[in-house]
Design a protein around this motif. Sequence first.
Motif, mmCIF file in Angstrom:
data_model
loop_
_atom_site.group_PDB
_atom_site.id
_atom_site.type_symbol
_atom_site.label_atom_id
_atom_site.label_comp_id
_atom_site.label_asym_id
_atom_site.label_seq_id
_atom_site.Cartn_x
_atom_site.Cartn_y
_atom_site.Cartn_z
ATOM 1 N N HIS A 1 -13.791 4.247 -2.512
ATOM 2 C CA HIS A 1 -12.188 3.792 -1.777
ATOM 3 C C HIS A 1 -11.845 2.865 -1.000
ATOM 4 O O HIS A 1 -12.491 2.950 0.561
ATOM 5 C CB HIS A 1 -11.563 5.415 -1.082
ATOM 6 N N GLY B 1 -11.547 9.395 -5.137
ATOM 7 C CA GLY B 1 -9.811 9.607 -5.139
ATOM 8 C C GLY B 1 -9.397 10.429 -4.862
ATOM 9 O O GLY B 1 -8.239 10.311 -5.614
ATOM 10 N N ARG C 1 -7.089 6.780 -7.743
ATOM 11 C CA ARG C 1 -8.165 6.966 -8.218
ATOM 12 C C ARG C 1 -7.599 4.733 -8.267
ATOM 13 O O ARG C 1 -8.631 4.878 -8.234
ATOM 14 C CB ARG C 1 -7.702 7.404 -9.240
ATOM 15 N N LEU D 1 -2.594 10.120 -10.800
ATOM 16 C CA LEU D 1 -3.354 9.124 -10.927
ATOM 17 C C LEU D 1 -3.152 8.000 -9.419
ATOM 18 O O LEU D 1 -4.870 7.420 -9.448
ATOM 19 C CB LEU D 1 -3.783 8.579 -12.019
ATOM 20 N N TYR E 1 -11.463 13.741 -12.372
ATOM 21 C CA TYR E 1 -10.725 12.416 -12.288
ATOM 22 C C TYR E 1 -9.838 12.909 -12.590
ATOM 23 O O TYR E 1 -8.624 11.988 -12.050
ATOM 24 C CB TYR E 1 -11.799 11.455 -12.750
#
Length: 829
Positions: free
Chosen positions: A769, A610, A753, A750, A470
């Motif tokens: 998502h 993501g 995400r 990021l 992540y």
Amino acid sequence: MSAQYRPYRDEDSCDGVENDHLNWNDNEPGSVQIYEKTTEDLPFKSNRRFILSALGVISISIVIGFIIGYFSHSQHTTCIPNISVALHSTKNENLRIRQRIIDNVRSSRIEAFVEEFSSEPRLPGSARDLYLIKRIQDEFRRNSFDKVETKNYSVLLSLPDEENPNFVEIIDSTDRKPLFSSLNKVQNDKNKWSPFCAYSPKGDVVGDIVFVNYGTADDYQLLQDKYNITFDGKILIAKQFHLAADEQVLWAQSRNAAALLLYSEPADYVDDKRSESQLPDDAVRSDSLLWNGLGDPLTPGYPSTHYALRVSAVAMSVLPKIPVQPISVHTAYELLGLMGGKEVPKEWAGLFNFTYRLGPGFQNTSLKLRLKVNNKLVNTTISNVIGYIRGDVEPDRYVILGNHRDSWVNGAIDSAGGTGAFLELVEVFGGLVKSGWRPRRTILFCSWGAEEFNLIGSTEWLEENYKTLYSRAVAYINADIVVVGNGSLSVDASPLLYNAIFNATKEVPNPDTNDEHTTIYEKWLNSFPIMRNSTQLIIPMNYLKNHFIKDEIDDYDSEIFEGKNDDLIDRIEGPSLFQSYLNSATIQIRPNVRQLNARSVYSPFFTFAGIPSLEMTYISFLNPKQQTLFSLPPIHTQYDDFKRVSSVIDPGFKYHKAVTQIIGEIVRDLSDSLFIPFNLLHYAQVLQDLSSALQSRLLSLNSSQGVDLNLLNSAINNFTKAALKFHYNQEKADLRDPMSIRRINDQLLLLERTFLDTNGLPRNIMKKHVIMSPSEILHSYDDTFPGLIDEFAILSRSDLKGQNWDIIRAHFSILVFTIQSAANALAEI
């Protein structure tokens, strides 16, 4: 002395000197601190002028000598991290590496890999699979990879019982004597195996047969409304083409069918140039009936490690409830030719030389159909093999290239072709490492196991490493079905990767030397163009004219999104990177990039974590809009073999080479560029396109029920303005400041995400998502937000319209919040 940047630890020794290494792996986005700013004066003890002069000359000589020595030797891996990072953290990539990658890809090596890996079936955990695991490990080590890791998981698979093969037969209901029997055994030149549908339960069913066309919701509705056919207790027979097998069995179960037979209709695979089917009579394909994005059915949401709790009750609830079996074209001919009942609708008929009928049952009413399925559930150890090339500057940032290793049969197309590309890039990047090159970021080469069953290998690895990935994964690139034809390129990708794929395809020559287009990009653009109306472009032209030309970026207001001008973008006097991003995002004709789907290995990476994802395939021009994983002629059959690929699909493997070159350049770009090459303006344009589609959808319903599109458009406008400001400031960033570069890259990494919602979509909590997850309801690609389009699809057939509108309004508010949150994430502070 003026302000300067220096390492915290400034030891300056190289080879052979022990030192504490910076532990980049412990740092998350925005937390890495390598440099401190200082304004202190340098102390000097002597007042003698000649000593000062001598010291100055000596110091300059040492620095110059060190720099010359550092850059003249080819291997920096033994230098202490402080010095390596200090010299390279603000250095851009060496673009000569791009050409070396393109030049070093060899079609002969790819061909050899494909032939080797497709020589036998390779089910997970089999002896052949174990051999190939070691084979890939050896390739990683031979090519000087920094780390080779094998991750094992204990999972639930479904396999045929080789001692008791599945079969279909026609029996006389009076004495049950078989009049026709088809044992589901298939053999080619070397191997024999049993086609089956994984996770089909055991069963011995006798009943009447009903033809349901493709087994879609509309097909069942027509049979029920127009022909008054019921399906309770019937054995259904359906064509495999428009729907995947797992979708077909769900519809059959919902109609209370007793069993389901699946076959490939020759009419769906007609080559228009030759007016004949590409499907041999004995072709029969295997498929999984479980495809829910959860990986191992015993450990949903968590990795199937040795200490994991297995939840059998959950597994049993998601597994199919009725026996399902694939049959050959020949067997389907025998069964359909004997059927009674009314004639099928004209558009349902195929190429068989008899009248297609619906049933129920046969013309001879004393005959019944019997299906016997003997599949068994087995606990199996599967393996993923991971090879690492450690990044030189940002080792805690991962670019992931994946390929699945298993196959139902020989699997030359699916997916030994991707394995050939994968292992060729292992060779190419390994050669670069041996020569002294290092990427800025770490590259992971991942060989997945048990993907054909339910994307199990990659999903379990993702679940185990989710929290790390992540914060560290830059992108996931999938290389599985890389070539199925020689027409043009087809690409599925996150908008963040549009920039990388467009640039890479412009660098790789068109493998068809007889074609007028010189690059793959030109061929792709000519084959599958997408045209945008200039009035729907998101770039605020009046704003650009009034502000960017003056080198200003402040004073935003809503009016900047009102007038637009097609050609102004070409006259902007602005920074090169910013103008390049603007040009790319606002071009009116570009190649079509398809939305990401739920059928590929990349699906859990994108929809659950993501992580920007991408997959590409060279396809033919045979029904290009219908070319999906489950509609390609030889996929999952005994005819997906090396002979077909090498003699029919890609003689000389020049198309495999081209796709490998593209993937190699994308991996290089993502892993070695100073800034992660994500163009946020592509995402802004996609959001605008999705909003326009949503508006059309609402207009078609003649009702909005409190859904205020002005709120959505406002959030999209805010995201667009934030993206413009972000890239403009990115252009002006101090490239001497490594922390400025790191901060920008963290925000880029990021961004995808920020489009995740912890509660997931209304119909699937595992799909997080909310912008571009695949639809839960529609099998075709759609052009609006998935959580809303699913509800609209249900709304059109539901009696609970009030409840559906409640869900729509709730999800719409989440959608607006999510997009606004993404805009906020792009702010500097």
